[in-house]
Design a protein around this motif. Structure first.
Motif, PDB file in Angstrom:
ATOM      1  N   HIS A  63      -9.116 -35.394 -28.962  1.00 22.02           N
ATOM      2  CA  HIS A  63      -9.462 -34.442 -30.016  1.00 22.02           C
ATOM      3  C   HIS A  63      -9.758 -35.082 -31.370  1.00 22.02           C
ATOM      4  N   SER A  64      -9.286 -36.289 -31.651  1.00 20.45           N
ATOM      5  CA  SER A  64      -9.668 -36.933 -32.910  1.00 20.45           C
ATOM      6  C   SER A  64     -11.176 -37.156 -32.990  1.00 20.45           C
ATOM      7  N   PRO A  65     -11.823 -37.729 -31.958  1.00 20.53           N
ATOM      8  CA  PRO A  65     -13.279 -37.862 -32.064  1.00 20.53           C
ATOM      9  C   PRO A  65     -13.990 -36.508 -32.140  1.00 20.53           C
ATOM     10  N   ALA A  66     -13.439 -35.481 -31.483  1.00 23.14           N
ATOM     11  CA  ALA A  66     -14.060 -34.160 -31.561  1.00 23.14           C
ATOM     12  C   ALA A  66     -14.018 -33.620 -32.986  1.00 23.14           C
ATOM     13  N   VAL A  67     -12.880 -33.794 -33.674  1.00 25.30           N
ATOM     14  CA  VAL A  67     -12.774 -33.346 -35.064  1.00 25.30           C
ATOM     15  C   VAL A  67     -13.775 -34.110 -35.938  1.00 25.30           C
ATOM     16  N   LEU A  68     -13.880 -35.415 -35.737  1.00 29.48           N
ATOM     17  CA  LEU A  68     -14.820 -36.208 -36.521  1.00 29.48           C
ATOM     18  C   LEU A  68     -16.260 -35.762 -36.286  1.00 29.48           C
ATOM     19  N   LEU A  69     -16.614 -35.530 -35.039  1.00 31.17           N
ATOM     20  CA  LEU A  69     -17.978 -35.118 -34.733  1.00 31.17           C
ATOM     21  C   LEU A  69     -18.287 -33.751 -35.334  1.00 31.17           C
ATOM     22  N   ARG A  70     -17.320 -32.824 -35.295  1.00 31.63           N
ATOM     23  CA  ARG A  70     -17.539 -31.517 -35.926  1.00 31.63           C
ATOM     24  C   ARG A  70     -17.682 -31.656 -37.444  1.00 31.63           C
ATOM     25  N   SER A  71     -17.146 -32.740 -37.994  1.00 30.53           N
ATOM     26  CA  SER A  71     -17.204 -32.970 -39.436  1.00 30.53           C
ATOM     27  C   SER A  71     -18.485 -33.677 -39.854  1.00 30.53           C
ATOM     28  N   GLY A  72     -19.355 -33.981 -38.884  1.00 32.08           N
ATOM     29  CA  GLY A  72     -20.570 -34.717 -39.191  1.00 32.08           C
ATOM     30  C   GLY A  72     -20.340 -36.206 -39.357  1.00 32.08           C
ATOM     31  N   LEU A  73     -19.185 -36.692 -38.963  1.00 35.98           N
ATOM     32  CA  LEU A  73     -18.841 -38.112 -39.071  1.00 35.98           C
ATOM     33  C   LEU A  73     -19.110 -38.748 -37.708  1.00 35.98           C
ATOM     34  N   ASP A  74     -20.310 -39.233 -37.542  1.00 33.83           N
ATOM     35  CA  ASP A  74     -20.778 -39.609 -36.212  1.00 33.83           C
ATOM     36  C   ASP A  74     -21.242 -41.054 -36.146  1.00 33.83           C
ATOM     37  N   ARG A  75     -20.415 -41.964 -36.661  1.00 31.33           N
ATOM     38  CA  ARG A  75     -20.685 -43.377 -36.417  1.00 31.33           C
ATOM     39  C   ARG A  75     -20.891 -43.597 -34.920  1.00 31.33           C
ATOM     40  N   PRO A  76     -21.697 -44.598 -34.521  1.00 32.83           N
ATOM     41  CA  PRO A  76     -22.013 -44.779 -33.095  1.00 32.83           C
ATOM     42  C   PRO A  76     -20.797 -44.874 -32.184  1.00 32.83           C
ATOM     43  N   GLY A  77     -19.665 -45.388 -32.696  1.00 30.82           N
ATOM     44  CA  GLY A  77     -18.496 -45.549 -31.840  1.00 30.82           C
ATOM     45  C   GLY A  77     -17.638 -44.322 -31.682  1.00 30.82           C
ATOM     46  N   VAL A  78     -17.903 -43.246 -32.435  1.00 32.35           N
ATOM     47  CA  VAL A  78     -17.058 -42.047 -32.344  1.00 32.35           C
ATOM     48  C   VAL A  78     -17.254 -41.394 -30.980  1.00 32.35           C
ATOM     49  N   ALA A 132     -19.039 -30.266 -26.670  1.00 28.20           N
ATOM     50  CA  ALA A 132     -19.723 -29.234 -25.899  1.00 28.20           C
ATOM     51  C   ALA A 132     -20.231 -28.142 -26.818  1.00 28.20           C
ATOM     52  N   SER A 133     -19.574 -27.991 -27.979  1.00 26.10           N
ATOM     53  CA  SER A 133     -19.904 -26.956 -28.941  1.00 26.10           C
ATOM     54  C   SER A 133     -19.300 -27.343 -30.283  1.00 26.10           C
ATOM     55  N   ALA A 134     -19.889 -26.838 -31.361  1.00 27.06           N
ATOM     56  CA  ALA A 134     -19.299 -27.034 -32.687  1.00 27.06           C
ATOM     57  C   ALA A 134     -18.110 -26.121 -32.928  1.00 27.06           C
ATOM     58  N   ASP A 135     -17.831 -25.223 -32.013  1.00 23.35           N
ATOM     59  CA  ASP A 135     -16.702 -24.305 -32.103  1.00 23.35           C
ATOM     60  C   ASP A 135     -15.414 -25.053 -31.775  1.00 23.35           C
ATOM     61  N   PRO A 136     -14.423 -25.106 -32.675  1.00 26.31           N
ATOM     62  CA  PRO A 136     -13.188 -25.851 -32.396  1.00 26.31           C
ATOM     63  C   PRO A 136     -12.375 -25.263 -31.248  1.00 26.31           C
ATOM     64  N   ASN A 137     -12.666 -24.032 -30.841  1.00 28.59           N
ATOM     65  CA  ASN A 137     -11.964 -23.432 -29.702  1.00 28.59           C
ATOM     66  C   ASN A 137     -12.499 -23.922 -28.365  1.00 28.59           C
ATOM     67  N   ILE A 172     -16.456 -32.472 -24.029  1.00 24.54           N
ATOM     68  CA  ILE A 172     -16.817 -32.991 -22.704  1.00 24.54           C
ATOM     69  C   ILE A 172     -16.213 -34.389 -22.566  1.00 24.54           C
ATOM     70  N   VAL A 173     -15.445 -34.597 -21.516  1.00 25.36           N
ATOM     71  CA  VAL A 173     -14.726 -35.859 -21.315  1.00 25.36           C
ATOM     72  C   VAL A 173     -15.173 -36.466 -19.986  1.00 25.36           C
ATOM     73  N   GLU A 174     -15.720 -37.670 -20.056  1.00 23.33           N
ATOM     74  CA  GLU A 174     -16.198 -38.364 -18.853  1.00 23.33           C
ATOM     75  C   GLU A 174     -15.662 -39.795 -18.871  1.00 23.33           C
ATOM     76  N   PHE A 175     -14.839 -40.149 -17.881  1.00 24.15           N
ATOM     77  CA  PHE A 175     -14.197 -41.463 -17.868  1.00 24.15           C
ATOM     78  C   PHE A 175     -15.048 -42.550 -17.216  1.00 24.15           C
ATOM     79  N   ASP A 176     -15.860 -42.212 -16.226  1.00 22.45           N
ATOM     80  CA  ASP A 176     -16.670 -43.208 -15.507  1.00 22.45           C
ATOM     81  C   ASP A 176     -15.807 -44.299 -14.885  1.00 22.45           C
ATOM     82  N   PHE A 177     -14.670 -43.904 -14.291  1.00 25.06           N
ATOM     83  CA  PHE A 177     -13.824 -44.868 -13.593  1.00 25.06           C
ATOM     84  C   PHE A 177     -14.616 -45.574 -12.491  1.00 25.06           C
ATOM     85  N   LEU A 178     -14.278 -46.845 -12.282  1.00 26.80           N
ATOM     86  CA  LEU A 178     -14.804 -47.679 -11.199  1.00 26.80           C
ATOM     87  C   LEU A 178     -16.295 -47.958 -11.327  1.00 26.80           C
ATOM     88  N   PHE A 179     -16.881 -47.673 -12.501  1.00 23.88           N
ATOM     89  CA  PHE A 179     -18.287 -48.013 -12.715  1.00 23.88           C
ATOM     90  C   PHE A 179     -18.477 -49.522 -12.644  1.00 23.88           C
TER      91      PHE A 179
END
Length: 426
Positions: free
Chosen positions: A194-209, A288-293, A297-304
């Motif tokens: 949820h920390s990266p989600a809060v940052l992205l909703r805040s428009g703080l979208d450095r490439p690593g977020v 998935a949405s700008a709505d905090p509720n 979207i979480v994708e781990f890509d295990f065993l890639f």
């Protein structure tokens, strides 16, 4: 949350994010990803594991540009954490049937006994648990409860954070449940999802977020027990740390579960997990949405990464060898790998075992890395080595999301260690 039982904690209404889903591999549909919600976060619902990383883990952080985070820098903070968050090895008399069997079987195949896994040595050990007098010790219990009476502290329960307010390059507050709260500084500690989600909703979208999402990869052998596990007790009691020979030292772990829940049928079941503790594959968190509720979207890509797959194949074969020992044959009626009745016979065919792993591996609920720490000139770093958001004054991120490379350990103590060091610096 006082109880020691992981499964009872997870089942308590309101204590996890009930709709948070994640895909583990590209072959699996999304499934629930358990994250703690409320005071204490995931330390209120976890399996109580208190495992430090290997010293080399933190030396790697420093080599990657996280100056001040080598083992010699953080070792003292781990001692502080131990003084604050009560933890210790579970006495042998309190191990359940699977823990006792794993201890005996692991030693039978050559794993030495290590009395305390705080020592960075391979072998079978009693699991260190965050317990005091049988009661769970979460970060809420260790840190927040003693501070609740302070006049300069206000706590809002059930408060959903929307975004950080930024004005001319400086964080000036947060929006919580539609209300803007002014602040001279903002510390975001919403966790690796949820920390990266809060940052992205805040428009703080450095490439690593939201990038660099890591977790330990886990697969299980489920047991039908001759003797039911102890009700109300911590399910995880004995751990084995070992090296696969295909990666770094201590890159694998076995963990015993003495029961799978409080219902009679779940008490009659146990489990042994084999875990890849040094994964190379990473995934992502995105909105998935700008709505905090709406959960991200979480994708781990295990065993890639193919080396991750090779080590999990080897890990399952080692688990088969451990489960074939007399200690387990006398403890369980049946060993299966999934609800379809798959057994270790699947591992006779390399293609089948790889397909089974892609369809079956699970997480270890150790998400980290999505706001990784690094030098300000690193384009994928989100925070600097002081955990300050790069490019915005007055904003810090202090949680597991800042971890640059996942440690070869259950991540709870490492996360609290990070908070201790940043609090001391502040």
């Amino acid at each position: 949350m006082a109880g020691a039982d992981l499964y009872a904690a997870l089942a308590t209404p309101g204590r996890i994010w009930p709709a948070l889903m994640a895909t583990r591999t590209n072959s699996q549909p999304p499934a629930l990803y358990a994250r703690g919600r409320g005071a204490g976060g995931s330390s209120s619902v976890n399996a109580l594991g208190a495992v430090r990383g290997i010293p080399d883990d933190y030396d790697r952080w420093a080599e990657l540009g996280c100056e001040g985070w080598a083992w010699d820098d953080v070792a003292g903070a781990f001692e502080t954490v131990d003084a604050m968050v009560s933890n210790g090895p579970l006495p042998a008399g309190e191990w359940g049937p699977v823990g006792r069997a794993l201890h005996g079987a692991a030693m039978a195949v050559g794993h030495p006994f290590v009395a305390d896994h705080h020592v960075p040595a391979a072998g079978v050990s009693p699991f260190r648990l965050t317990l005091a007098d049988g009661r769970r010790v979460s970060t809420n219990d260790a840190y927040l409860e003693p501070a609740r009476g302070r006049p300069n502290l206000a706590i809002r329960g059930g408060a959903l954070v929307d975004r950080v307010v930024v004005d001319r390059g400086k964080a000036t507050g947060v929006v919580v449940d539609g209300e803007e709260l002014d602040a001279g500084a903002v510390i975001l500690a919403a966790g690796a999802i949820h920390s990266p989600a809060v940052l992205l909703r805040s428009g703080l979208d450095r490439p690593g977020v939201g990038a660099n999402l890591a977790d330990h990869v886990r697969a299980n052998a489920v047991l039908s027990l001759r003797e039911p596990g102890p009700p109300g007790r911590p399910p995880c009691t004995v751990i084995v740390r070992y090296s696969s020979g295909l990666g770094g030292d201590f890159d694998m772990q076995l963990l015993a579960f003495d029961h799978l829940g409080s219902e009679p049928e779940r008490l009659a079941m146990g489990m042994v997990s084999v875990c890849l503790m040094e994964p190379r594959s990473t995934g992502s968190v995105r909105l998935a949405s700008a709505d905090p509720n709406v959960d991200p979207i979480v994708e781990f890509d295990f065993l890639f990464d193919d080396l991750d797959m090779e080590r999990m194949v080897a890990g399952m074969r080692h688990l088969e060898r451990v489960m074939d020992q007399a200690a387990f044959r006398s403890t369980c009626e049946f060993v299966g790998l999934d609800d379809s009745g798959t057994t270790f016979a699947v591992f006779e065919d390399e293609a089948r075992v790889r397909a089974w792993l892609l369809a079956s591996v699970q997480d270890y609920v150790h998400a980290c890395g999505t706001c990784r720490m690094g030098r300000p000139d690193n384009p994928i770093a989100v925070v600097d080595p002081s955990c300050r958001y790069i490019g915005i004054d007055g904003l810090s991120v202090v949680d597991a999301s800042v971890i640059p490379i996942i440690p070869r350990a259950n991540t709870h103590l490492t996360t609290v260690m990070i908070a201790e060091r940043i609090a001391a610096a502040m």
